[in-house]
Design an enzyme around this catalytic site. Structure first.
Site, PDB file in Angstrom:
ATOM      1  N   SER A 123       0.819  -1.209   0.000  1.00  0.00           N
ATOM      2  CA  SER A 123       0.000   0.000   0.000  1.00  0.00           C
ATOM      3  C   SER A 123       0.856   1.263   0.000  1.00  0.00           C
ATOM      4  O   SER A 123       1.990   1.270   0.479  1.00  0.00           O
ATOM      5  CB  SER A 123      -0.908   0.015   1.228  1.00  0.00           C
ATOM      6  OG  SER A 123      -1.705  -1.146   1.279  1.00  0.00           O
TER       7      SER A 123
HETATM    8  N1  SAH Z   1      -0.785  -4.700   3.822  1.00  0.00           N
HETATM    9  C1  SAH Z   1      -0.205  -5.160   2.596  1.00  0.00           C
HETATM   10  C2  SAH Z   1      -1.186  -5.003   1.454  1.00  0.00           C
HETATM   11  C3  SAH Z   1      -1.151  -6.165   0.570  1.00  0.00           C
HETATM   12  S1  SAH Z   1      -2.383  -6.167  -0.719  1.00  0.00           S
HETATM   13  C4  SAH Z   1       1.082  -4.409   2.288  1.00  0.00           C
HETATM   14  O1  SAH Z   1       1.163  -3.205   2.587  1.00  0.00           O
HETATM   15  O2  SAH Z   1       1.988  -5.005   1.707  1.00  0.00           O
HETATM   16  C5  SAH Z   1      -3.620  -7.198   0.018  1.00  0.00           C
HETATM   17  C6  SAH Z   1      -3.226  -8.597   0.373  1.00  0.00           C
HETATM   18  O3  SAH Z   1      -4.417  -9.278   0.782  1.00  0.00           O
HETATM   19  C7  SAH Z   1      -2.629  -9.418  -0.766  1.00  0.00           C
HETATM   20  O4  SAH Z   1      -1.392  -9.917  -0.375  1.00  0.00           O
HETATM   21  C8  SAH Z   1      -3.650 -10.552  -0.962  1.00  0.00           C
HETATM   22  O5  SAH Z   1      -3.043 -11.775  -1.335  1.00  0.00           O
HETATM   23  C9  SAH Z   1      -4.301 -10.635   0.411  1.00  0.00           C
HETATM   24  N2  SAH Z   1      -5.640 -11.232   0.451  1.00  0.00           N
HETATM   25  C10 SAH Z   1      -6.641 -11.135  -0.450  1.00  0.00           C
HETATM   26  N3  SAH Z   1      -7.720 -11.823  -0.017  1.00  0.00           N
HETATM   27  C11 SAH Z   1      -7.393 -12.347   1.191  1.00  0.00           C
HETATM   28  C12 SAH Z   1      -8.097 -13.160   2.143  1.00  0.00           C
HETATM   29  N4  SAH Z   1      -9.352 -13.558   1.960  1.00  0.00           N
HETATM   30  N5  SAH Z   1      -7.452 -13.509   3.277  1.00  0.00           N
HETATM   31  C13 SAH Z   1      -6.161 -13.120   3.505  1.00  0.00           C
HETATM   32  N6  SAH Z   1      -5.458 -12.359   2.639  1.00  0.00           N
HETATM   33  C14 SAH Z   1      -6.065 -11.972   1.509  1.00  0.00           C
END
Ligand code: SAH
Length: 211
Positions: free
Chosen positions: A67
């Site tokens: 993000s």
């Molecule tokens: N906080 C992270 C954002 C990652 S993007 C950062 O700053 O790096 C969102 C993430 O949510 C992705 O890695 C994706 O694989 C994960 N995701 C999507 N659906 C999900 C679910 N149902 N349970 C757990 N993770 C999930």
């Protein structure tokens, strides 16, 4: 704390916090300290490292993103953490938001759907010296029932509706910070109060979908 002398990224991180975060109204000292002390380049793939402090999200592989720094700071401030807080994060991704939460709270429980990203985040967090985090691979929309209730829950992927399990795992007075929507999304805060759940819309956002 960051020692400006021995960190090649120090000038960039201080400028990032001033220009992208303080300038947009984030004031909580604990959040600003965490944004200055967590080394974002560690959480960014090698090829993107020079862009680590840019004002936007970056690709981390598997179609997912780390993000934007401002959004990480805003979500952390909205969670209203204190040093005793136990926090659940859904969507570990790179582990960067996890590390910022860990700097502001007692313990962070984080769930990631993609095993490859979860394994990489575990290695990065350990290399960054972050020890108050527990990681799990699986569907974070189910929360982490064995560790509930939480003082705050952050979801870093956008759902169409709030997963009911997450509201169930919110303690009294605790806050769930979550992007909701499909074609357009808004960041919401849900607070569990004695009389029920209160919902506030914060700002328009753009997150990858919760799956
Ligand atoms: N906080 C992270 C954002 C990652 S993007 C950062 O700053 O790096 C969102 C993430 O949510 C992705 O890695 C994706 O694989 C994960 N995701 C999507 N659906 C999900 C679910 N149902 N349970 C757990 N993770 C999930």
């Amino acid at each position: 704390m960051t020692h400006r002398g021995d960190d090649p990224w120090a000038a960039l991180v201080w400028r990032m916090v001033a220009d992208q975060i303080v300038s947009r109204g984030i004031t909580e000292p604990r959040v600003l300290d965490a944004m200055r002390s967590v080394k974002r380049p560690l959480f960014v793939p090698e090829a993107e490292r020079a862009r680590a402090y840019e004002d936007g999200p970056l690709s981390i592989g598997r179609g997912q993103t780390i993000s934007q720094p401002y959004i990480v700071a805003l979500m952390t401030e909205l969670a209203r953490l204190d040093p005793g807080s136990r926090v659940l994060e859904v969507g570990t991704g790179s582990g960067y938001q996890t590390a910022v939460l860990a700097a502001c709270a007692r313990e962070v429980f984080t769930v990631e759907l993609e095993p490859e990203l979860s394994a990489r985040a575990a290695r990065t967090l350990s290399a960054a010296g972050v020890t108050n985090v527990r990681l799990r691979t699986g569907d974070g929309s189910l929360g982490w029932p064995e560790e509930a209730p939480f003082d705050a829950i952050l979801v870093t992927a956008a759902a169409a509706d709030v997963p009911p399990a997450l509201l169930d795992q919110l303690g009294l007075g605790s806050r769930l910070v979550i992007p909701l929507g499909t074609t357009s999304q808004n960041l919401y805060v849900f607070t569990r109060e004695a009389g029920g759940i209160r919902r506030e819309s914060v700002i328009p956002v753009r997150f990858v979908p919760l799956r």
